[in-house]
Every structure is written in C-alpha cells, then in structure tokens.
Design an enzyme around this catalytic site. Structure first.
Site, PDB file in Angstrom:
ATOM      1  NE  ARG A  87       1.485  16.726  18.489  1.00 22.19           N
ATOM      2  CZ  ARG A  87       0.851  16.715  17.352  1.00 22.19           C
ATOM      3  NH1 ARG A  87      -0.371  17.185  17.300  1.00 22.19           N
ATOM      4  NH2 ARG A  87       1.415  16.233  16.273  1.00 22.19           N
ATOM      5  NE  ARG A 177       9.506   9.291  21.314  1.00 22.38           N
ATOM      6  CZ  ARG A 177       8.477   9.627  20.576  1.00 22.38           C
ATOM      7  NH1 ARG A 177       8.650  10.014  19.345  1.00 22.38           N
ATOM      8  NH2 ARG A 177       7.252   9.604  21.075  1.00 22.38           N
ATOM      9  CG  ASP A 246      12.189  13.318  16.750  1.00 30.99           C
ATOM     10  OD1 ASP A 246      13.049  13.541  15.874  1.00 30.99           O
ATOM     11  OD2 ASP A 246      11.051  13.825  16.729  1.00 30.99           O
ATOM     12  CG  ASN A 247       9.218  11.235  14.276  1.00 30.69           C
ATOM     13  OD1 ASN A 247       8.790  11.370  15.421  1.00 30.69           O
ATOM     14  ND2 ASN A 247       9.124  12.183  13.360  1.00 30.69           N
TER      15      ASN A 247
HETATM   16  P1  AMP Z   1       6.555  15.340  15.412  1.00 34.55           P
HETATM   17  O1  AMP Z   1       6.862  16.148  14.194  1.00 34.55           O
HETATM   18  O2  AMP Z   1       5.094  15.034  15.598  1.00 34.55           O
HETATM   19  O3  AMP Z   1       7.410  14.139  15.531  1.00 34.55           O
HETATM   20  O4  AMP Z   1       6.892  16.287  16.642  1.00 34.55           O
HETATM   21  C1  AMP Z   1       8.177  16.756  16.917  1.00 34.55           C
HETATM   22  C2  AMP Z   1       8.237  17.360  18.302  1.00 34.55           C
HETATM   23  O5  AMP Z   1       7.377  18.490  18.400  1.00 34.55           O
HETATM   24  C3  AMP Z   1       7.784  16.410  19.400  1.00 34.55           C
HETATM   25  O6  AMP Z   1       8.623  16.615  20.497  1.00 34.55           O
HETATM   26  C4  AMP Z   1       6.383  16.850  19.678  1.00 34.55           C
HETATM   27  O7  AMP Z   1       5.996  16.518  20.990  1.00 34.55           O
HETATM   28  C5  AMP Z   1       6.463  18.342  19.460  1.00 34.55           C
HETATM   29  N1  AMP Z   1       5.145  18.923  19.068  1.00 34.55           N
HETATM   30  C6  AMP Z   1       4.494  18.738  17.895  1.00 34.55           C
HETATM   31  N2  AMP Z   1       3.332  19.421  17.898  1.00 34.55           N
HETATM   32  C7  AMP Z   1       3.227  20.033  19.096  1.00 34.55           C
HETATM   33  C8  AMP Z   1       2.254  20.881  19.708  1.00 34.55           C
HETATM   34  N3  AMP Z   1       1.138  21.236  19.079  1.00 34.55           N
HETATM   35  N4  AMP Z   1       2.498  21.311  20.955  1.00 34.55           N
HETATM   36  C9  AMP Z   1       3.630  20.984  21.601  1.00 34.55           C
HETATM   37  N5  AMP Z   1       4.577  20.200  21.103  1.00 34.55           N
HETATM   38  C10 AMP Z   1       4.393  19.720  19.844  1.00 34.55           C
HETATM   39 MG    MG Z   2       7.407  12.553  16.624  1.00 30.45          MG
END
Ligand code: AMP
Ligand code: MG
Length: 475
Positions: A87, A177, A246-247
């Site tokens: 996203r 990352r 990934d973070n």
């Molecule tokens: P995060 O927990 O924010 O680090 O996200 C982990 C993964 O989930 C990343 O690859 C994000 O791009 C994906 N992601 C999180 N929220 C969404 C969403 N609403 N739509 C699509 N991908 C998402």
């Molecule tokens: Mg992330």
C-alpha cells in the site's frame, strides 16, 4: 520538485512501476513546512492548498516522477514471507540542497502487485500516529523516517469499523530493508544481492568502497548504525512493536510506526502491541532481536564474502559478534549521559544497572525519573543510590554545569504519552478536530526545552489503574 529514480537502475525484479490510485476528494490535513524547506521544496511555490492536496494524494503526478512499488520479503515474527509495498508507492527521490538523497513515498496510495489481500489503503488515525511519533523521534535526535504531509482521501476505509482514509508522505534516506536483501537472496540469488548491495553502498556507505571487502565493511556499517539506533530507542523508552526484518532499514533509520509506543513505568517486559502475544518485541528484547535481524542480513551476503562457504560464515560471525559490544557501548554511554556522566567506568555501569533495578522494583516512570534527577526534585530512590550517584558525578572531568547540561539534553521532559496520543487521534478522527493533535505536535517539537508554563498533562504519565495500554497494527 525535481524527482529522480536511481532505484529504477536496479534489476527490475526489485520493483514494479505503479501509479497511485486516484482518490475521491483529497483534502490537506498536514504539511510539514520545515521539512519541505529542508528538502529544498518551497511550500509557497504551490499554487494553493488544493494543489498540495492533489500532489500529496497522488492524484496529480509531478513532472519527472516515475512512481513504483518496491519488492521485498521479510521475517515477520520469525516467519519468512514474500512481501513488497502493498500500500505504498515511491514517488521518486529528491536531492536536498546539501546533496543528500531522500525517497518520497506515499503510504495508503492504493493497491499494487504486492497487495496480497490488502486494500492498499490507510486510515487517518494510524497515519496521524506515524506523523506525530516520527516527528517526536526526530526532535529527540533519533534517526528516523519523517513525515512530510497527510492528505485525507475523502474515501472510507473498511477495517473493524469504517474509518476515514488518508495518505501519508514519508521521507526516508531510502527504503532498503533487511527484507529487501532477503528477497534478493531467497528468490533471485547472489547477483541480485550484489546489485542491491552495490546500490546500498553507493547510497549510504560510499566510503566502504575502499575496503578490501566492501560487502563485509557494509555489513559492519549497518551493524554499527543499528547498534546506535537501538541504544537510542532504549534510552528514550521507545518500543517499536513490530521489529520484523522488513521493518529494519540498512540506512539505520527507524521505520514503520504501527504499534510503537513509549514505556511509562520501567519494565523490560513491556509490550503494547496486541498482536505481539509472546512478547517477541518487548522493550527489553529489542537489542537481541536487532541482532537476530542483522544475522538474516548477513546470511544473504554470504556469497559476497567468500567463495568458500565456511570461510564466509566465519567472516559473518566475526562481524555479527561485534553487535553486542557496539550496542552496549552506545547504551551505557547514552544512559550515563542521562545521569550527567560523560566518561564512564565500571562504577558508573553498576550505578546505571542498579538504578534500573530500583526503577523496576518501584514501578517508577522511566521518563520522569530522569526528569526529576535532572531537576534535582525529591525522588523515590534510596539515599544510598543518590549519594553514589553524586560521588560518580563528582569524579567527572566535566564541570557540574556541563554535567547538568548533558542531562538536560538527553532527558526529554515531554514524550508522546500514550493517553495524550490517543486523545489527539480520537479528536482528529471522531470530531474532525486537529487542535489537540497540533498542540501535542508543537510541544513534542521541543521535548527538552524548559516550557515550564505548559499544562501539567503534558508531563504526566497516564493515570494508574486503567486497563493496560494496547496498540494495534491498525493498518
Ligand atoms: P507493516 O505491518 O505495515 O510493516 O506491513 C507489512 C506488509 O503488509 C507490507 O508489505 C505492507 O505493504 C502490507 N500491508 C499492510 N497493510 C496493507 C493494506 N491495507 N493493503 C495492502 N498491503 C498492506
Ligand atoms: Mg512495514
């Protein structure tokens, strides 16, 4: 904005060109003018607020932009998964007046080939949270991605409830990352890893080019930056909450302010994130988890270290083993500074460890304990510890005045207290009132300053006795 795309010179497995989805009725919620100026973007050069909203919603793509989503993978709570910007979309890179390159990335800008089951969107509350906390981290002097703008999309997003949608513009030294390396290694092999490493070196660590083995030196630099970063988190009571690989950025900036929060009373087991059921990312686990994540990075680099695998592993181990001592050095000197100690010896180390034990036993507020010590206020600590502390300070080569200054600039009087953050977000989301948010943002921009005339609520921890604070990935 003069946008460039050096990232697109990487093999095309690393990204997919993707235009942000248009949104219904973009409305500017926040623009970080000082940050825009630092980047060399004159906020007054825009025709109108409407134009700003059009640009930072992705509805109007600036000339020269070639937007793309990045591919990556990552260990999430220990499990390896293929990921990517689900996203988020990188609009391009800006080079600031000092010659430093920054990614501008939209978060919440619609679906991409990496969205899996997600909607590609973001809700206003979590984006405001990221803006607030990342700017607070910056004011603390902690390396972090920053927040340039938030635009409300005028569209609903569907989570547990229907929420207003928003797009955050994130500014980062890069979005490379640990998980980007894992993606290259797991799915595309050593040549892809080498291309990525070369790119990351050019962008972040150009000096390692002169090293006999630049890839080993690169790993060493990432370890150095991360050891420093995590030590700073610990010194400020920051709990990231979702330290998946990934973070974690190879630039050493903090990224991804989902479930993060600041600790109130000192307890190494503190966890706020509702999904972190086993406390993998508890406050006190952050240093070993960072080390674990860096080992995942090292694994991907093995083929670049040496043709002989066992020799490569030996090299990687040797470099990884430096993490702990680097971390402890940063952490002890950071904690010592919080006590006005500029050069520490073993006595000072014991003093620090004893203080933390006492704070834990007595459930003392982490931030305010150091504020009280700085201000010379009466405090719930044994006279024995206080007199030992005084002796340690006496033994310093710096003057009492400089010791005091050291404490003032390392102990914030104001942190983003969880209850204040929640109140600011709920006013913004439920009452469309950004006043509490903007007030909190303003005070957080001078966290160390005197600001004695501020309302008491900014200095106080959450009232005791409420339900334990919980954060949600809330994406
Ligand atoms: P995060 O927990 O924010 O680090 O996200 C982990 C993964 O989930 C990343 O690859 C994000 O791009 C994906 N992601 C999180 N929220 C969404 C969403 N609403 N739509 C699509 N991908 C998402
Ligand atoms: Mg992330």
């Amino acid at each position: 904005m003069n946008l460039e795309q050096t990232y697109l010179r990487l093999p095309d497995i690393f990204y997919t060109q993707q235009t942000p989805e248009k949104v219904a009725s973009p409305e500017l919620a926040l623009l970080n003018r000082p940050l825009a100026l630092e980047l060399g973007i004159d906020p007054n050069s825009f025709e109108s607020e409407k134009e700003i909203a059009e640009i930072f919603s992705g509805n109007r793509i600036p000339a020269g932009a070639v937007p793309f989503a990045q591919a990556y993978a990552g260990h999430q709570f220990g499990n390896f998964t293929r990921l990517g910007d689900g996203r988020a979309i990188v609009l391009g890179e800006v080079v600031d007046p000092r010659g430093k390159r920054w990614d501008l990335q939209f978060k919440g800008s619609g679906r991409t080939p990496y969205s899996r089951r997600g909607d590609g969107r973001a809700a206003l509350g979590p984006m405001l949270r990221e803006y607030l906390i990342s700017e607070a981290m910056h004011a603390f002097g902690i390396p972090t991605t920053r927040s340039l703008a938030i635009v409300k999309t005028g569209e609903p997003v569907y989570r547990e409830t229907v929420l207003p949608g928003a797009i955050l513009t994130r500014v980062a030294a890069s979005h490379i990352r640990v998980g980007t390396f894992e993606y290259a290694g797991a799915f595309h092999g050593p040549d892809a890893v080498r291309a990525l490493a070369d790119y990351a070196i050019d962008r972040h660590y150009p000096s390692v080019r002169n090293d006999p083995n630049p890839y080993v030196a690169f790993l060493n630099e990432v370890i150095t930056r991360q050891a420093n970063l995590i030590a700073q988190w610990m010194c400020f009571g920051f709990i990231h909450g979702v330290m998946n690989t990934d973070n974690m950025l190879v630039s050493g900036e903090t990224i991804d302010y989902g479930p993060c929060a600041f600790m109130d009373y000192y307890d190494p087991a503190t966890v706020f994130s509702s999904i972190d059921r086993n406390g993998r990312y508890a406050y006190g686990n952050q240093p070993p988890i960072a080390h674990w994540n860096l080992a995942r990075l090292a694994e991907t680099l093995l083929p670049l270290f040496d043709q002989d695998e066992s020799r490569a592993i030996e090299i990687a181990k040797e470099v990884l083993d430096r993490f702990e001592s680097k971390y402890l050095e940063n952490w002890f000197s950071g904690m010592a500074a919080k006590l006005g100690i500029s050069s520490l010896d073993d006595k000072d180390r014991t003093l620090i460890l004893d203080l933390l034990r006492l704070m834990h036993e007595r459930q003392m507020d982490f931030t305010n304990t150091f504020v009280s010590l700085t201000q010379g206020e009466s405090i719930d600590l044994p006279a024995e510890w206080i007199s030992r502390w005084n002796a340690c300070r006496q033994a310093q080569t710096i003057s009492r005045e400089d010791s005091q200054k050291l404490m003032q600039k390392t102990n914030p009087r104001i942190i983003p207290r969880n209850h204040l953050v929640e109140a600011a977000l709920s006013a913004a989301v439920e009452q469309q009132d950004l006043t509490p948010f903007n007030n909190l943002l303003t005070v957080l921009q001078s966290p160390f300053g005197a600001a004695t005339d501020l309302p008491a609520k900014y200095f106080e921890p959450a009232p005791r006795g409420g339900a334990p604070y919980q954060t949600f990935c809330g994406t």
